[in-house]
Design an enzyme around this catalytic site. Structure first.
Site, PDB file in Angstrom:
ATOM      1  N   ASP A 140       2.868  -1.394  -6.854  1.00 56.10           N
ATOM      2  CA  ASP A 140       2.827  -2.393  -5.787  1.00 56.10           C
ATOM      3  C   ASP A 140       3.993  -2.238  -4.822  1.00 56.10           C
ATOM      4  O   ASP A 140       5.033  -1.674  -5.158  1.00 56.10           O
ATOM      5  CB  ASP A 140       2.861  -3.800  -6.396  1.00 56.10           C
ATOM      6  CG  ASP A 140       1.673  -4.064  -7.300  1.00 56.10           C
ATOM      7  OD1 ASP A 140       0.583  -3.535  -7.014  1.00 56.10           O
ATOM      8  OD2 ASP A 140       1.839  -4.802  -8.293  1.00 56.10           O
ATOM      9  N   MET A 141       3.811  -2.800  -3.640  1.00 52.16           N
ATOM     10  CA  MET A 141       4.830  -2.715  -2.598  1.00 52.16           C
ATOM     11  C   MET A 141       6.194  -3.195  -3.097  1.00 52.16           C
ATOM     12  O   MET A 141       7.221  -2.550  -2.868  1.00 52.16           O
ATOM     13  CB  MET A 141       4.413  -3.557  -1.386  1.00 52.16           C
ATOM     14  CG  MET A 141       5.441  -3.586  -0.271  1.00 52.16           C
ATOM     15  SD  MET A 141       4.906  -4.544   1.168  1.00 52.16           S
ATOM     16  CE  MET A 141       5.048  -6.224   0.540  1.00 52.16           C
TER      17      MET A 141
END
Length: 308
Positions: A140-141
């Site tokens: 994820d970011m």
């Protein structure tokens, strides 16, 4: 043009489920995309194209021709990369917190893919299409840490197969809210799309896939715990979902934890989660490779804040 054809038997427990809803959950795509594939006759049940509203009986044979992604020109950008390892077939990158892995709505620039295109040029696998060249797995970011990138399709296929059979080592460290009852253990809980909030995942028995996470407590602080987590499977948001399922969401996670985070968590700007170790067999040479990264400053600084 199709890039892959998948065929399987629909489980009997899917009886009376609309085919578009079933496809969206099974293939982890949007319902609108599933409906488009049905309209384009890319989906056949028992050899026949069907309407998106048709309901399943269970036991049918379903065939899906997955179309090539819509072309989008992703530009190369000179963004610094922390490369842990690189050879002619693959590279291992230590992704910083806040960097998106591949372009998507709202993030067509400044992604890891933009940086990879500048660094590697045309030497990236094409299996995942123009928007995800070289990307074998993602994080994820707001998760930092190690990520493998394939430079050619043969390497990509070999790495993907290791992930599929769970021979791929992925170890994370995180800070979670509260204290676990046991100092170590295993979470076996299936993960699928959230039944109401479709952008989220959840532990659910409906349209889900098996998910296993092993955990170990490394240290405890007032109100928090520092834990080590090893993935046996790799479902979307697996660690975040599993820890929230236990009642101990990851510190800073406003999606699976509290929307209004405590003061000490606000500067994290997202979950305190780091992909620390990765191990695999080199898909071309057969060599065993293992890499470990240091905890990034945001993580170690947060631990210092939590010191009593």
């Amino acid at each position: 043009m199709t890039i892959e054809t998948k065929m399987w038997i629909i489980p009997t427990q899917q009886q009376n489920k609309r085919v578009d809803a079933y496809l969206a959950a099974e293939l982890e795509i949007s319902r609108s995309m599933a409906q488009q594939w049905l309209s384009d006759s890319l989906v056949k049940v028992n050899g026949k194209a069907i309407n998106k509203s048709c309901k399943l009986c269970g036991g049918e044979e379903i065939t899906v021709e997955i179309p090539a992604p819509v072309s989008y020109e992703v530009k190369a950008e000179n963004i610094p990369l922390e490369i842990v390892y690189e050879d002619a077939d693959l590279l291992v990158v230590n992704k910083p917190k806040g960097m998106v892995v591949h372009p998507a709505a709202g993030h067509y620039e400044g992604t890891l893919v933009n940086a990879l295109l500048h660094h590697c040029g045309d030497s990236l696998s094409g299996i995942n299409g123009v928007l995800r060249p070289g990307i074998v797995h993602r994080i994820d970011m707001d998760t930092s840490g190690l990520l493998i990138v394939a430079k050619n399709d043969k390497a990509h296929q070999g790495l993907s197969e290791q992930i599929k059979v769970h021979s791929f080592t992925r170890v994370y460290e995180a800070v979670i809210v509260g204290h676990l009852k046991e100092s170590q253990g295993t979470i076996n809980a299936p993960i699928g799309r959230h039944p109401i909030q479709r952008k989220k995942m959840a532990v659910t028995a409906t349209n889900s896939k098996p998910a296993t996470t092993h955990y170990e407590v490394l240290a405890e602080y007032p109100g928090y715990s520092h834990v080590r987590l090893r993935l046996e499977t790799g479902r979307t948001h697996q660690i975040r979902v599993h820890m929230a399922y236990l009642g101990h969401p990851i510190a800073g996670d406003t999606v699976y934890g509290a929307v209004n985070q405590p003061k000490e968590c606000r500067e994290l700007c997202g979950q305190c989660l780091h992909a620390k170790e990765i191990g695999f067999i080199h898909p071309i040479s057969g060599e065993e490779l293992f890499f470990s990264s240091e905890l990034p400053p945001y993580f170690s600084q947060f631990l210092q804040i939590l010191q009593p």
